[in-house]
Design an enzyme around this catalytic site. Sequence first.
Site, PDB file in Angstrom:
ATOM      1  CB  SER A  79      10.378 -49.548 -79.509  1.00  0.00           C
ATOM      2  OG  SER A  79      10.931 -48.634 -78.599  1.00  0.00           O
TER       3      SER A  79
HETATM    4  N1  SAH Z   1       9.260 -44.775 -78.369  1.00  0.00           N
HETATM    5  C1  SAH Z   1      10.404 -44.451 -79.185  1.00  0.00           C
HETATM    6  C2  SAH Z   1      11.653 -45.023 -78.544  1.00  0.00           C
HETATM    7  C3  SAH Z   1      12.837 -44.272 -78.915  1.00  0.00           C
HETATM    8  S1  SAH Z   1      14.311 -44.826 -78.109  1.00  0.00           S
HETATM    9  C4  SAH Z   1      10.248 -45.019 -80.581  1.00  0.00           C
HETATM   10  O1  SAH Z   1       9.740 -46.125 -80.707  1.00  0.00           O
HETATM   11  O2  SAH Z   1      10.667 -44.383 -81.527  1.00  0.00           O
HETATM   12  C5  SAH Z   1      14.260 -43.950 -76.581  1.00  0.00           C
HETATM   13  C6  SAH Z   1      14.124 -42.442 -76.672  1.00  0.00           C
HETATM   14  O3  SAH Z   1      14.305 -41.931 -75.349  1.00  0.00           O
HETATM   15  C7  SAH Z   1      15.173 -41.754 -77.537  1.00  0.00           C
HETATM   16  O4  SAH Z   1      14.523 -40.924 -78.457  1.00  0.00           O
HETATM   17  C8  SAH Z   1      16.001 -40.955 -76.529  1.00  0.00           C
HETATM   18  O5  SAH Z   1      16.518 -39.755 -77.072  1.00  0.00           O
HETATM   19  C9  SAH Z   1      14.985 -40.687 -75.432  1.00  0.00           C
HETATM   20  N2  SAH Z   1      15.561 -40.386 -74.130  1.00  0.00           N
HETATM   21  C10 SAH Z   1      16.684 -40.893 -73.564  1.00  0.00           C
HETATM   22  N3  SAH Z   1      16.867 -40.374 -72.346  1.00  0.00           N
HETATM   23  C11 SAH Z   1      15.843 -39.507 -72.128  1.00  0.00           C
HETATM   24  C12 SAH Z   1      15.481 -38.647 -71.041  1.00  0.00           C
HETATM   25  N4  SAH Z   1      16.211 -38.565 -69.927  1.00  0.00           N
HETATM   26  N5  SAH Z   1      14.338 -37.917 -71.164  1.00  0.00           N
HETATM   27  C13 SAH Z   1      13.562 -37.978 -72.291  1.00  0.00           C
HETATM   28  N6  SAH Z   1      13.872 -38.771 -73.341  1.00  0.00           N
HETATM   29  C14 SAH Z   1      14.996 -39.516 -73.266  1.00  0.00           C
END
Ligand code: SAH
Length: 213
Positions: free
Chosen positions: A64
């Site tokens: 993010s």
């Molecule tokens: N906070 C993280 C954001 C990553 S993007 C960062 O800054 O790196 C969002 C993340 O949510 C991804 O890693 C994706 O794989 C995860 N994600 C998507 N759907 C999900 C679900 N149903 N349960 C858990 N994680 C999920």
Amino acid sequence: MEDSKKHQGLRRQLIQDLRSKGIISESVLMVMLKTPRHFFMDQGLINFAYHDQAYPIAADQTISQPFTVAFQSQLLDVESKHKVLEIGTGSGYQTAILLGLTPNVFTLERQQELFKKTQHLFKKLHLHPKRFIFGDGYNGLPDAAPFDRIIVTAGAPLVPKELLNQLALGGKLVIPVGQKQQQMMRFTRTSEKSFDKEAFGSFNFVPLLSDKI
Ligand code: SAH
């Protein structure tokens, strides 16, 4: 992994940038100042770590944007006694910020590749969430509920009922809601069955994936 003077200087500039964009939580800004974002990024993108932008990580996901991390963390209003659930661990950067605010962090990731990679990184960095689980965030984490705070870091087409159910009384859920673009929403549990609902503007997230909907 090394945190050089150059990186620390870039981080100070990033914090100024976040202040100028309206972030006022000193506890959040302090933790972001101390946390090396470049540890959480792919080797080839390290030079961009202190730009206020999202970047690709593994499995078609993104780390993010720092503003988004700061904004969501500020809305979450974490105190050191709080128990926090994060949905969407991804690179682990937001998790590290949460761990700077409370030791009681539970985090869920549903992409196997990212789960393994970030598990390895947490070990290397000596970051210890209470639990880091490979699972579907739509279900929350019933056996560890209730939570004082829940943060979702992917765009949810709808607000998962389970997450609302797993909030403690007075607890808050910060979640970007919408299909193509998301509205940043904050739900506060005011009684067994009622929730306050606030909206904080538009954001763009990768989708919260589901096998169910
Ligand atoms: N906070 C993280 C954001 C990553 S993007 C960062 O800054 O790196 C969002 C993340 O949510 C991804 O890693 C994706 O794989 C995860 N994600 C998507 N759907 C999900 C679900 N149903 N349960 C858990 N994680 C999920």
